[in-house]
Design an enzyme around this catalytic site. Structure first.
Site, PDB file in Angstrom:
ATOM      1  N   CYS A 164       0.838  -1.202   0.000  1.00  0.00           N
ATOM      2  CA  CYS A 164       0.000   0.000   0.000  1.00  0.00           C
ATOM      3  C   CYS A 164       0.878   1.259   0.000  1.00  0.00           C
ATOM      4  O   CYS A 164       1.497   1.568  -1.009  1.00  0.00           O
ATOM      5  CB  CYS A 164      -0.993  -0.043   1.154  1.00  0.00           C
ATOM      6  SG  CYS A 164      -2.359   1.136   0.940  1.00  0.00           S
ATOM      7  N   HIS A 195      -3.576  -5.260   0.335  1.00  0.00           N
ATOM      8  CA  HIS A 195      -3.086  -5.681   1.659  1.00  0.00           C
ATOM      9  C   HIS A 195      -3.148  -7.197   1.854  1.00  0.00           C
ATOM     10  O   HIS A 195      -4.143  -7.701   2.366  1.00  0.00           O
ATOM     11  CB  HIS A 195      -3.938  -5.023   2.743  1.00  0.00           C
ATOM     12  CG  HIS A 195      -3.643  -3.579   2.948  1.00  0.00           C
ATOM     13  ND1 HIS A 195      -2.665  -3.139   3.803  1.00  0.00           N
ATOM     14  CD2 HIS A 195      -4.189  -2.476   2.393  1.00  0.00           C
ATOM     15  CE1 HIS A 195      -2.621  -1.817   3.782  1.00  0.00           C
ATOM     16  NE2 HIS A 195      -3.539  -1.386   2.931  1.00  0.00           N
ATOM     17  N   GLU A 231      -1.755  -8.848   4.145  1.00  0.00           N
ATOM     18  CA  GLU A 231      -1.693  -9.199   5.572  1.00  0.00           C
ATOM     19  C   GLU A 231      -3.035  -9.089   6.282  1.00  0.00           C
ATOM     20  O   GLU A 231      -3.192  -9.606   7.390  1.00  0.00           O
ATOM     21  CB  GLU A 231      -0.658  -8.319   6.292  1.00  0.00           C
ATOM     22  CG  GLU A 231      -1.115  -6.907   6.656  1.00  0.00           C
ATOM     23  CD  GLU A 231      -1.300  -5.985   5.457  1.00  0.00           C
ATOM     24  OE1 GLU A 231      -0.865  -6.344   4.343  1.00  0.00           O
ATOM     25  OE2 GLU A 231      -1.894  -4.908   5.637  1.00  0.00           O
TER      26      GLU A 231
END
Ligand SMILES: *[C@@H]1O[C@H](CO)[C@@H](O)[C@H](O)[C@H]1NC(C)=O
Ligand SMILES: *[C@@H]1O[C@H](CO)[C@@H](O)[C@H](O)[C@H]1NC(C)=O
Ligand SMILES: *[C@@H]1O[C@H](CO)[C@@H](O)[C@H](O)[C@H]1NC(C)=O
Length: 294
Positions: free
Chosen positions: A111, A221, A223
């Site tokens: 990001c 993202h 994660e």
């Protein structure tokens, strides 16, 4: 024998500065790492230590020779002038130098980290505003994806899920338009585009890997899927969670390829994230748990 895999993440400020990405609304504490980045890497066999912003070049140099890879996390900081930018620039340039000399040191940007890398590579403010502040999307893979270092290890059914189901979460106001990439020689020569996405108006670059270096970026993202729950659009399906693990596993496998290490066990112990405890945040913050440093 190498058995230590360390990744440092940057802490950075969450104050608004006109070029912010999605940020926690609490302003009382200013330097943080969302715990999901830490868990993401730990799940794939890495140990994590935070990189503080505003350290001296000597301190960053010592850190660079102690760790096996670096992840620039998302968040809110200026990518043009901030402690985050200065630290990222140090590690980005050090990684390129090391790799040129045969020392394989991987870099990952997520990001804001992705956006930071685009600025570091082009030296220009080339991002475009997009309507992508809270949406999960399928990846539109390019022909390069199947033969990329990043996606080659992925099982076919996972690639199919990634290209057809909204498994990649986007929380950004700025993007690298595909048209900008196509017209910028510095970016075109450095990065191979592995996927794109669109907000309906602007087609933007969503996943890259560098041609000549182990440098990787996702505007989305990976994660969040297993570890973040505050927004309804965070994907949690079995494929979404598996995908996250494959991304981390890929990056950690890249970091196993160098022999950086701490000078001593004591220095290593001092550096590890285990010295800090994550905080379960209140609902105004988009992360379940955060490590605060200030
Ligand atoms: C932004 O995208 C969302 C869908 O993700 C849509 O509902 C909204 O109308 C869009 N806003 C603008 C200003 O285009
Ligand atoms: C996928 O990318 C190609 C190449 O840039 C583009 O022509 C196509 O419109 C994109 N498809 C979607 C669904 O975004
Ligand atoms: C990647 O390979 C799979 C399996 O061979 C194929 O179905 C898919 O179309 C390929 N995708 C691209 C973008 O080339």
């Amino acid at each position: 024998q190498m058995n230590v895999f360390l990744f440092y993440l940057f802490t950075h400020f969450i104050f608004l500065n006109g070029e912010e990405e999605v940020f926690p609304s609490s302003r009382s504490r200013s330097a943080y790492i969302a715990a999901s980045y830490v868990k993401f890497l730990e799940a794939a066999g890495a140990r994590v230590a935070p990189v503080r912003i505003n350290l001296s070049p000597e301190e960053y140099k010592t850190l660079f020779s102690s760790i096996n890879g670096i992840l620039f996390p998302g968040g809110a900081a200026s990518i043009y002038s901030s402690g985050y930018q200065r630290a990222a620039q140090f590690f980005f340039e050090a990684a390129i130098e090391a790799n040129k000399g045969g020392d394989y040191f991987p870099v990952w940007g997520t990001c804001l980290g992705f956006e930071q890398m685009m600025y570091l590579t082009s030296g220009q403010r080339i991002l475009s505003r997009t309507n992508t502040t809270g949406i999960a999307l399928p990846l539109n893979f390019t022909n390069e994806a199947n033969v990329s270092r990043m996606f080659r290890p992925f099982p076919l059914e996972l690639m199919e899920a990634l290209s057809s189901e909204p498994l990649t979460e986007n929380s950004h106001m700025w993007s690298l338009a595909l048209s900008t990439y196509n017209s910028n020689d510095d970016l075109r020569k450095f990065y191979k585009v592995l996927s794109t996405n669109t907000d309906g108006q602007t087609e933007f670059v969503s996943t890259v890997e560098a041609y000549d270096y182990p440098i990787y970026g996702t505007q989305w993202h990976p994660e969040k899927n297993p570890f973040e729950w505050r927004k309804a659009y965070y994907p949690h399906s079995p494929s979404a969670v598996r995908m996250s693990f494959y991304m981390a596993e890929f990056f950690v496998s890249e970091a196993r390829k160098n022999f950086h290490r701490f000078e001593s066990v004591e220095k290593e112990r001092e550096a590890l994230i285990y010295n800090y405890s994550p905080v379960y945040t209140d609902e105004s913050i988009p992360f379940e748990q955060i490590y605060y440093f200030e």
